[in-house]
Each structure stands twice: as structure tokens, then as C-alpha cells.
Design a protein around this motif. Structure first.
Motif, PDB file in Angstrom:
ATOM      1  N   PRO A   1      17.214 -34.923  41.530  1.00 49.64           N
ATOM      2  CA  PRO A   1      18.052 -33.787  41.952  1.00 49.64           C
ATOM      3  C   PRO A   1      17.601 -33.122  43.238  1.00 49.64           C
ATOM      4  CG  PRO A   1      17.665 -33.702  39.587  1.00 49.64           C
ATOM      5  CD  PRO A   1      16.807 -34.825  40.114  1.00 49.64           C
ATOM      6  N   GLU A   2      16.299 -32.980  43.435  1.00 49.08           N
ATOM      7  CA  GLU A   2      15.832 -32.267  44.616  1.00 49.08           C
ATOM      8  C   GLU A   2      16.058 -33.071  45.897  1.00 49.08           C
ATOM      9  OE1 GLU A   2      12.186 -34.201  42.614  1.00 49.08           O
ATOM     10  OE2 GLU A   2      14.075 -33.199  42.030  1.00 49.08           O
TER      11      GLU A   2
ATOM     12  N   SER B   1      26.911 -35.753  42.074  1.00 51.82           N
ATOM     13  CA  SER B   1      26.133 -34.537  42.250  1.00 51.82           C
ATOM     14  C   SER B   1      25.637 -34.333  43.667  1.00 51.82           C
ATOM     15  CB  SER B   1      24.932 -34.557  41.289  1.00 51.82           C
ATOM     16  OG  SER B   1      24.043 -35.613  41.611  1.00 51.82           O
TER      17      SER B   1
ATOM     18  N   LYS C   1      20.497 -33.817  46.719  1.00 50.75           N
ATOM     19  CA  LYS C   1      21.300 -32.765  47.351  1.00 50.75           C
ATOM     20  C   LYS C   1      21.399 -32.957  48.862  1.00 50.75           C
ATOM     21  CE  LYS C   1      17.303 -29.643  47.599  1.00 50.75           C
ATOM     22  NZ  LYS C   1      17.077 -29.805  49.042  1.00 50.75           N
ATOM     23  N   ASP C   2      20.530 -33.773  49.435  1.00 53.41           N
ATOM     24  CA  ASP C   2      20.556 -33.991  50.879  1.00 53.41           C
ATOM     25  C   ASP C   2      21.469 -35.136  51.303  1.00 53.41           C
ATOM     26  OD1 ASP C   2      18.720 -31.938  51.369  1.00 53.41           O
ATOM     27  OD2 ASP C   2      17.022 -33.272  50.954  1.00 53.41           O
TER      28      ASP C   2
ATOM     29  N   ARG D   1      25.569 -33.334  47.627  1.00 52.97           N
ATOM     30  CA  ARG D   1      26.010 -32.085  48.248  1.00 52.97           C
ATOM     31  C   ARG D   1      27.327 -32.257  48.983  1.00 52.97           C
ATOM     32  NH1 ARG D   1      24.965 -30.533  53.418  1.00 52.97           N
ATOM     33  NH2 ARG D   1      23.385 -32.156  53.602  1.00 52.97           N
TER      34      ARG D   1
END
Length: 459
Positions: free
Chosen positions: A387-388, A5, A391-392, A7
């Protein structure tokens, strides 16, 4: 959280049409090249290579090997058909895995073999393994007595081998064989690493004690596999498992696949998966002892999700922190720390010229600990996979199961059992180091603690 998941980022593209020669890493010695540094401190050596460039030349004995050091280029390497499964790692593994199994095959044979084994690892097949995983995870905790010293190496191999055998080969006879397998694998993988980084060829055939020990362990490993296949044939049974699929598989001409391919496929099922899962279980036990705050958080989460009942397969998806602890342990201590490919044609990677036949090496350990991809890169921080935050993380900076057509087919199978084992042991025990424990990293084809000894204390 799943490791897929993170990025996506576009692979690096050459900034010029003129291909360059990669720089050579410093510190090569006459004759041995960089091989001695790879033996003495391979993790530090591979981790430092990115400072020399995105692609770096190494010398291993008389050979030139190209090291790839960035997430983008390791992803491009794995997805590019110009690079095949081959090179020093796979040549050393052929003595264990053979040349006809899915782990070492290329081209049409590999695609056919993937089709044969893939149904056993589909997402909808995993729930069928749940009862076995539960039983073995809880049996692991029931064998332990409060305050007694746990040999984490043997216990981790036992649970990994028994789950693989009972789920995929439907064997209820693996206790003694699991012990043999764990001892054999430790010897074989250690010897194969030496052969990979210092390719001295004929010297490994001389009757030195280390060579005799390696040959004995390898022979016993293959004998063990022959016993498993022969017992299944003699039984006349056809359970719905991976071994039955192999015994009934057809080649590209519609004929049954050969005995050697069956043998090599069973080896590929039992050994790499058991070795990597066992190594990861060891690191997870080490984490639970070293990180009591996360052990307590896992215990609390398990109790909340299960309502105090024994943790089961149906709970795994809800154990978010537990799953993230597993992922973070795999980031910092990946079982598979080094991989190789071979260029099948003159090609390019990141603007550098790669000649046909060249071997390419890269280190998931180095990639996954790079400060360019991770804040506080050496901290154990499971929350980085929320999740937050996930993504990085650049794509390919965390690929413990690889990508593309070489992605490990058992990724969901492995993650499920690792999370279930972590939850089961954490719900019952907290851990502390025992006298004589050595959790420093033992480097072979895989990474695991040298001799992890723990005491289990009830909560």
C-alpha cells in the motif's frame, strides 16, 4: 493489494482549443505500412511509440490507425462513450466470439448482457466457487511427479478451462474437451493476430495450410460449444450457474434470447477467460522458476497462513505477498497486451483530432512497463504493490481488467483462482527449467511463453 487501489490522477486535458493532427510513427513501408513491424517485433514497436507522442498515427495496410500511449489517455479512451468496442482486434475476434456476445456487443445489448452475467461474478458469489478452485488447484499438483517434465501450456489450459467450466457451466465432462479447447485456442488466436495486423482480406480465404488449420480449429471450437449447450438442454437440469441464466434470459421485448446469442455468450465465457487465465498461469510458473527467492517467500507465507494444512479459498485474502506476485506477473507479462476501440463520432483525445470511424489501438504491455510510471520498470518487484508504494503508481498505469463499462466482470473470480493456484503449486514444489524449454514470449492476441517446460522438485 488490489489493482484498483492505485492513486487517481486527472486525465490529460488539451492545452489548446485547436485540435492537432497526431504525428505519424516512423518506419512505415509501402503497402504494408507499419504492419510488418507489428508482426516482427510488436512489443518493442508498441513500447517505443510513446517517444513519438501521446497519440500517434499508424498505417496498417491501407488503414490509418491511432495509437494511444499514456496511462491518462488510455483511461480517458476507455471511459469515453465516443469510443466503442470495435476495430481490428474485435473484427478478428468476431470470428471466434461472434457478434452477439458480451465481449463484442455495444450499447443496449451489451448493458442487458452484463446484467445477465454479472450475478455470477459478484463478490458474494465467489465463495461458492471456492471448493472447485481448491480441488482443481490441488489436482494440478497431484498430476505432477517429482522430476518429470511438465508441459506448462497444456497444464495451464487444463486448470483454467476446468475451473471455468465447473464453476460457470457446472460441467463434469471437460477433460477431453479441455484438451480440444486448448489446442483449438492456440491455433485460432495465432491466426487472428495475423489477420489483425496484416489485413489482407481475401488472401485469408485461400486454401493455404495455415488457413486450413485456422478454419479447422475455429469450426471445432464452435462445435464444442454447441455440444455443451445441447447436453444441458437434454439433461433438463437447471443448476444455479451462468449457463442456466443464459438459457432463461429474456431480450428487451421479454422474449427468450436467441440461440446465436446463447452460443456467443458461452464462447465468451469459455474462451477469452480461459485463454487469459491460462496464459497468466504459464507466466506465474515461469516466475516461480526464474525468481526462486519469491517462490520461497510464497511457500513460507502459505505455510504460515495455513499452519501447514492444504491451502484453501479461505486463505487467499491473507496471502498478501502471493497476491502481489500475481499482480506483478500481470504487470510485466499481461495476457491481453493490445486493445482497440473505434470513434463513433468526430471527437478529440488529448488535444488531437480523431475522426469518426477511426480505429484506436493501445498496449497495456507498453503502458505497464513504462519507466515514466514505474521505478526500475523492468524489475520483477512484487513489493511495489504494498500500500505505501502502490499509491505512487499513476491511475490507469495498471488496469489488467480494463475500466468502465468494459471492465472484465470476472476480475475477482480470476484473481482468486490465480492466487490459489500460485499458492498451491508453490507450497508443494520448486521449479527449474527442463531441457528444450523456451520461455520467450509468443505474441498472438494474447501473450504466453512459446513452450515452457519445467521440472517440479519437492521442497
Amino acid at each position: 493489494m488490489t489493482v484498483e487501489s492505485v492513486r487517481p490522477q486527472s486525465p490529460a486535458t488539451p492545452g489548446t482549443s485547436v485540435l492537432r493532427e497526431p504525428p505519424q510513427a516512423r518506419g512505415a513501408l509501402p503497402v504494408l505500412g507499419h504492419g510488418l513491424r507489428l508482426v516482427r517485433d510488436p512489443l518493442a514497436f508498441m513500447s517505443a511509440l510513446r517517444d513519438h507522442g501521446d497519440v500517434v498515427r499508424l498505417r496498417l495496410g491501407p488503414k490509418t490507425v491511432y495509437a494511444v500511449t499514456t496511462p491518462e489517455l488510455t483511461g480517458a479512451l476507455a471511459l469515453n462513450p465516443d469510443f466503442a468496442i470495435a476495430g481490428p482486434l474485435w473484427e478478428s475476434l468476431e470470428g471466434l466470439l461472434g457478434k452477439e456476445g458480451v465481449a463484442t456487443a455495444n450499447g443496449p445489448r451489451h448493458r442487458r448482457q452484463r446484467r445477465t452475467i454479472q450475478p455470477a461474478f459478484r463478490l458474494d458469489a465467489i465463495p461458492g466457487y471456492g471448493p472447485v478452485m481448491e480441488e482443481e488447484a490441488h489436482a494440478l499438483t497431484e498430476r505432477w511427479r517429482p522430476g518429470e517434465t511438465i508441459d506448462c501450456t497444456s497444464e495451464s489450459f487444463r486448470v483454467a478451462v476446468r475451473i471455468a467450466a465447473r464453476c460457470l457451466l457446472r460441467g463434469d465432462f471437460m477433460d477431453e474437451r479441455a484438451e480440444r479447447l486448448s489446442v483449438d485456442l492456440a491455433t485460432v488466436f495465432r491466426g487472428m493476430y495475423r489477420r489483425m495486423v496484416i489485413p489482407l482480406g481475401p488472401l485469408y480465404r485461400l486454401p493455404f495450410p495455415a488457413n486450413r488449420e485456422f478454419n479447422r480449429a475455429l469450426a471445432d471450437l464452435h462445435l464444442l460449444v454447441d455440444e455443451i449447450v445441447a447436453e444441458r438442454r437434454a439433461s433438463g437440469q437447471r443448476p444455479d450457474d451462468l449457463l442456466t441464466a443464459l438459457l432463461e434470459a429474456k431480450d428487451d421485448n421479454g422474449d427468450p434470447i436467441g440461440e446465436q446469442e446463447i452460443h456467443d455468450q458461452v464462447v465468451a465465457i469459455l474462451t477469452p477467460g480461459s485463454e487469459t487465465v491460462a496464459s497468466t498461469v504459464m507466466w506465474l510458473l515461469q516466475v516461480l522458476a526464474e525468481q526462486p527467492e519469491h517462490a520461497e517467500k510464497v511457500r513460507t507465507e502459505v505455510e504460515s497462513v495455513t499452519g501447514g494444512r492444504p491451502v484453501g479459498f479461505e486463505h487467499v485474502r491473507s496471502l498478501r505477498h502471493t497476491n502481489n506476485v500475481v499482480v506483478e506477473a500481470m504487470r510485466l507479462r499481461p495476457a491481453v497486451w493490445i486493445l482497440t476501440r473505434r470513434a463513433v463520432t468526430d471527437t478529440a483525445l488529448g488535444g488531437y483530432r480523431i475522426p469518426a470511424g477511426a480505429d484506436i489501438v493501445y498496449s497495456p504491455y507498453a503502458i505497464q512497463r513504462d519507466h515514466r510510471s514505474y521505478d526500475r520498470h523492468l524489475d520483477f518487484d512484487p513489493d511495489r504493490w504494498l500500500p505505501e508504494r502502490a499509491k505512487d503508481v499513476p491511475k490507469y498505469a495498471m488496469s489488467p481488467f480494463s475500466v468502465g463499462n468494459r471492465k472484465c466482470p470476472s476480475d475477482h473470480f480470476s484473481m482468486t483462482q490465480l492466487s490459489l493456484i500460485t499458492a498451491a503449486v508453490s507450497a508443494k514444489y520448486r521449479f527449474e527449467p527442463a531441457e528444450g524449454s523456451d520461455d520467450s514470449t509468443r505474441v498472438g492476441i494474447t501473450l504466453r511463453p512459446h513452450n515452457l517446460l519445467l521440472r517440479a522438485r519437492p521442497w
